[in-house]
Design a protein around this motif. Structure first.
Motif, PDB file in Angstrom:
ATOM      1  N   THR A  84       0.840  -1.193   0.000  1.00  0.00           N
ATOM      2  CA  THR A  84       0.000   0.000   0.000  1.00  0.00           C
ATOM      3  C   THR A  84       0.877   1.247   0.000  1.00  0.00           C
ATOM      4  O   THR A  84       2.066   1.199   0.346  1.00  0.00           O
ATOM      5  N   VAL A  85       0.270   2.376  -0.343  1.00  0.00           N
ATOM      6  CA  VAL A  85       0.987   3.647  -0.263  1.00  0.00           C
ATOM      7  C   VAL A  85       1.387   3.931   1.176  1.00  0.00           C
ATOM      8  O   VAL A  85       2.469   4.459   1.449  1.00  0.00           O
ATOM      9  N   ALA A  86       0.523   3.566   2.127  1.00  0.00           N
ATOM     10  CA  ALA A  86       0.865   3.774   3.536  1.00  0.00           C
ATOM     11  C   ALA A  86       2.161   3.039   3.900  1.00  0.00           C
ATOM     12  O   ALA A  86       2.978   3.551   4.673  1.00  0.00           O
ATOM     13  N   ASP A  87       2.367   1.841   3.320  1.00  0.00           N
ATOM     14  CA  ASP A  87       3.599   1.096   3.583  1.00  0.00           C
ATOM     15  C   ASP A  87       4.828   1.864   3.109  1.00  0.00           C
ATOM     16  O   ASP A  87       5.926   1.709   3.661  1.00  0.00           O
ATOM     17  N   ALA A  88       4.657   2.674   2.067  1.00  0.00           N
ATOM     18  CA  ALA A  88       5.793   3.356   1.446  1.00  0.00           C
ATOM     19  C   ALA A  88       6.113   4.700   2.087  1.00  0.00           C
ATOM     20  O   ALA A  88       7.165   5.285   1.790  1.00  0.00           O
ATOM     21  N   GLY A 146       5.417  11.117   7.126  1.00  0.00           N
ATOM     22  CA  GLY A 146       5.804   9.757   6.760  1.00  0.00           C
ATOM     23  C   GLY A 146       6.305   8.904   7.898  1.00  0.00           C
ATOM     24  O   GLY A 146       6.393   7.678   7.766  1.00  0.00           O
ATOM     25  N   ARG A 147       6.669   9.550   9.021  1.00  0.00           N
ATOM     26  CA  ARG A 147       7.198   8.802  10.157  1.00  0.00           C
ATOM     27  C   ARG A 147       6.611   9.328  11.446  1.00  0.00           C
ATOM     28  O   ARG A 147       6.307  10.522  11.566  1.00  0.00           O
ATOM     29  N   GLU A 148       6.471   8.443  12.438  1.00  0.00           N
ATOM     30  CA  GLU A 148       6.053   8.902  13.762  1.00  0.00           C
ATOM     31  C   GLU A 148       7.120   9.830  14.337  1.00  0.00           C
ATOM     32  O   GLU A 148       8.322   9.567  14.208  1.00  0.00           O
ATOM     33  N   CYS A 149       6.674  10.907  14.960  1.00  0.00           N
ATOM     34  CA  CYS A 149       7.650  11.853  15.518  1.00  0.00           C
ATOM     35  C   CYS A 149       6.990  12.679  16.608  1.00  0.00           C
ATOM     36  O   CYS A 149       5.767  12.813  16.673  1.00  0.00           O
ATOM     37  N   THR A 150       7.820  13.253  17.449  1.00  0.00           N
ATOM     38  CA  THR A 150       7.347  14.148  18.501  1.00  0.00           C
ATOM     39  C   THR A 150       8.481  15.085  18.881  1.00  0.00           C
ATOM     40  O   THR A 150       9.667  14.766  18.716  1.00  0.00           O
ATOM     41  N   ASP A 151       8.095  16.280  19.343  1.00  0.00           N
ATOM     42  CA  ASP A 151       9.051  17.263  19.881  1.00  0.00           C
ATOM     43  C   ASP A 151      10.177  17.605  18.914  1.00  0.00           C
ATOM     44  O   ASP A 151      11.352  17.637  19.297  1.00  0.00           O
ATOM     45  N   LEU A 152       9.840  17.885  17.672  1.00  0.00           N
ATOM     46  CA  LEU A 152      10.845  18.304  16.708  1.00  0.00           C
ATOM     47  C   LEU A 152      11.218  19.768  16.939  1.00  0.00           C
ATOM     48  O   LEU A 152      10.364  20.594  17.255  1.00  0.00           O
ATOM     49  N   GLU A 153      12.470  20.084  16.730  1.00  0.00           N
ATOM     50  CA  GLU A 153      12.925  21.458  16.862  1.00  0.00           C
ATOM     51  C   GLU A 153      12.688  22.213  15.557  1.00  0.00           C
ATOM     52  O   GLU A 153      12.838  21.667  14.466  1.00  0.00           O
ATOM     53  N   ASP A 154      12.321  23.499  15.671  1.00  0.00           N
ATOM     54  CA  ASP A 154      12.149  24.326  14.488  1.00  0.00           C
ATOM     55  C   ASP A 154      13.438  24.363  13.682  1.00  0.00           C
ATOM     56  O   ASP A 154      14.523  24.558  14.229  1.00  0.00           O
ATOM     57  N   GLY A 155      13.292  24.202  12.360  1.00  0.00           N
ATOM     58  CA  GLY A 155      14.435  24.347  11.484  1.00  0.00           C
ATOM     59  C   GLY A 155      15.414  23.195  11.501  1.00  0.00           C
ATOM     60  O   GLY A 155      16.439  23.248  10.823  1.00  0.00           O
ATOM     61  N   SER A 156      15.125  22.153  12.254  1.00  0.00           N
ATOM     62  CA  SER A 156      16.063  21.037  12.336  1.00  0.00           C
ATOM     63  C   SER A 156      15.915  20.128  11.118  1.00  0.00           C
ATOM     64  O   SER A 156      14.858  20.054  10.483  1.00  0.00           O
ATOM     65  N   GLU A 157      16.994  19.427  10.772  1.00  0.00           N
ATOM     66  CA  GLU A 157      16.937  18.474   9.664  1.00  0.00           C
ATOM     67  C   GLU A 157      15.953  17.350   9.951  1.00  0.00           C
ATOM     68  O   GLU A 157      15.444  16.713   9.024  1.00  0.00           O
ATOM     69  N   ALA A 158      15.662  17.136  11.221  1.00  0.00           N
ATOM     70  CA  ALA A 158      14.726  16.070  11.592  1.00  0.00           C
ATOM     71  C   ALA A 158      13.346  16.313  10.998  1.00  0.00           C
ATOM     72  O   ALA A 158      12.599  15.367  10.756  1.00  0.00           O
ATOM     73  N   VAL A 159      12.988  17.589  10.756  1.00  0.00           N
ATOM     74  CA  VAL A 159      11.677  17.877  10.169  1.00  0.00           C
ATOM     75  C   VAL A 159      11.603  17.300   8.760  1.00  0.00           C
ATOM     76  O   VAL A 159      10.629  16.626   8.394  1.00  0.00           O
ATOM     77  N   ASP A 160      12.629  17.538   7.948  1.00  0.00           N
ATOM     78  CA  ASP A 160      12.642  16.976   6.598  1.00  0.00           C
ATOM     79  C   ASP A 160      12.631  15.459   6.630  1.00  0.00           C
ATOM     80  O   ASP A 160      12.086  14.820   5.723  1.00  0.00           O
ATOM     81  N   ASP A 161      13.182  14.865   7.662  1.00  0.00           N
ATOM     82  CA  ASP A 161      13.259  13.407   7.752  1.00  0.00           C
ATOM     83  C   ASP A 161      11.932  12.754   8.089  1.00  0.00           C
ATOM     84  O   ASP A 161      11.834  11.517   8.051  1.00  0.00           O
TER      85      ASP A 161
END
Length: 275
Positions: free
Chosen positions: A32-36, A134-149
């Protein structure tokens, strides 16, 4: 650019600028698209050219919503200062977010079904850029590369508002946004191979082939990446969550109209208006 999409009968597709192949042909472990979505966020989707299948011309595909089920549907109001001024609203100091129910979603081509006139007789349509998590996440910092990830990709959407309901009382926002078919999602999630420079892109609301409103993403009060990081500090974001990032302008619509959302470099989606 690569694309994740589904046919109207639910078959998952992977595409590029030359066409689509079945997702399972490119990656047998993805059904499925969700898998991707996690692979899209990691920018690690398989290459369409490597799939043992002939490309399908998108003009020969009847597309459905790119996900069978989206997660949380977030909307951002008043995110272009010009639009806030048109509505007589002050510039918000934080993202003015709201949620929409899953029943508001309809696929490309709609139609947009206006409620009976005794419930609302002034509905507006608004083109927007949407971001898909696309990925589970929490507490991302503004402007961090983690946002793109954690961003799987982007798609155009048409958002609707029952403006007469909203104008009676701003606390009625959820109801004004929640009628069936009040969120038309684009046919494909655009997945950039590298983090995308969104600021140069233009969003347009088009009704009956006339541009009703347009603005550049650079003029957003809260850019898409900031919206994602901000809300990751509100709740855990999950794959399939969608953020409609705000409109450059709304246009009243009536039965018989045809609405299109255009997001430069991402795609477009259109739908007729019926009652």
């Amino acid at each position: 650019m690569q694309y994740l999409a589904r046919t109207a009968d639910g078959r998952a597709l992977l595409g590029d600028d030359e066409g689509y192949v079945p997702l399972s042909a490119a990656a047998p472990n993805l059904e499925t698209v969700a898998d991707a979505l996690p692979l899209a966020a990691a920018r690690d989707l398989p290459d369409v050219a490597d799939a043992p299948a002939e490309r399908i011309d998108p003009d020969h595909v009847r597309f459905g919503p790119p996900l069978a089920e989206f997660g949380t549907l977030w909307g951002i109001g008043l995110n272009y200062e010009d639009h806030a001024g048109d509505l007589g609203e002050d510039r918000p100091e934080e993202p003015a977010s709201f949620m929409k129910p899953s029943t508001a979603v309809t696929g490309p081509g709609g139609p947009i079904r206006l409620p009976p006139a005794d419930r609302t007789d002034r509905v507006t349509a608004e083109a927007e850029l949407a971001v898909v998590v696309g990925r589970e996440c929490t507490d991302l910092e503004d402007g961090s590369e983690a946002v793109d990830d954690v961003i799987a990709g982007y798609l155009p959407v048409i958002d609707m508002t029952a403006e007469d309901i909203l104008q009676r009382n701003p606390r009625f926002l959820t109801r004004a946004k929640s009628f069936d078919s009040f969120l038309v999602v684009g046919p494909a999630i655009a997945v950039p191979e590298e983090p995308l420079d969104l600021e140069e892109l233009t969003v347009r609301t088009v009704v009956d082939d006339e541009v009703a409103a347009e603005n550049e993403i650079r003029n957003m009060l809260f850019p898409p990446r900031e919206i994602v990081s901000f809300h990751s500090r509100v709740k855990t974001l999950e794959p399939g969550d969608l953020f409609s990032t705000g409109t450059p302008g709304a246009e009243p619509i009536d039965p018989g109209d045809h609405v299109r959302a255009e997001v430069e470099g991402i795609g477009s989606v259109d739908a007729p208006v019926v009652r």
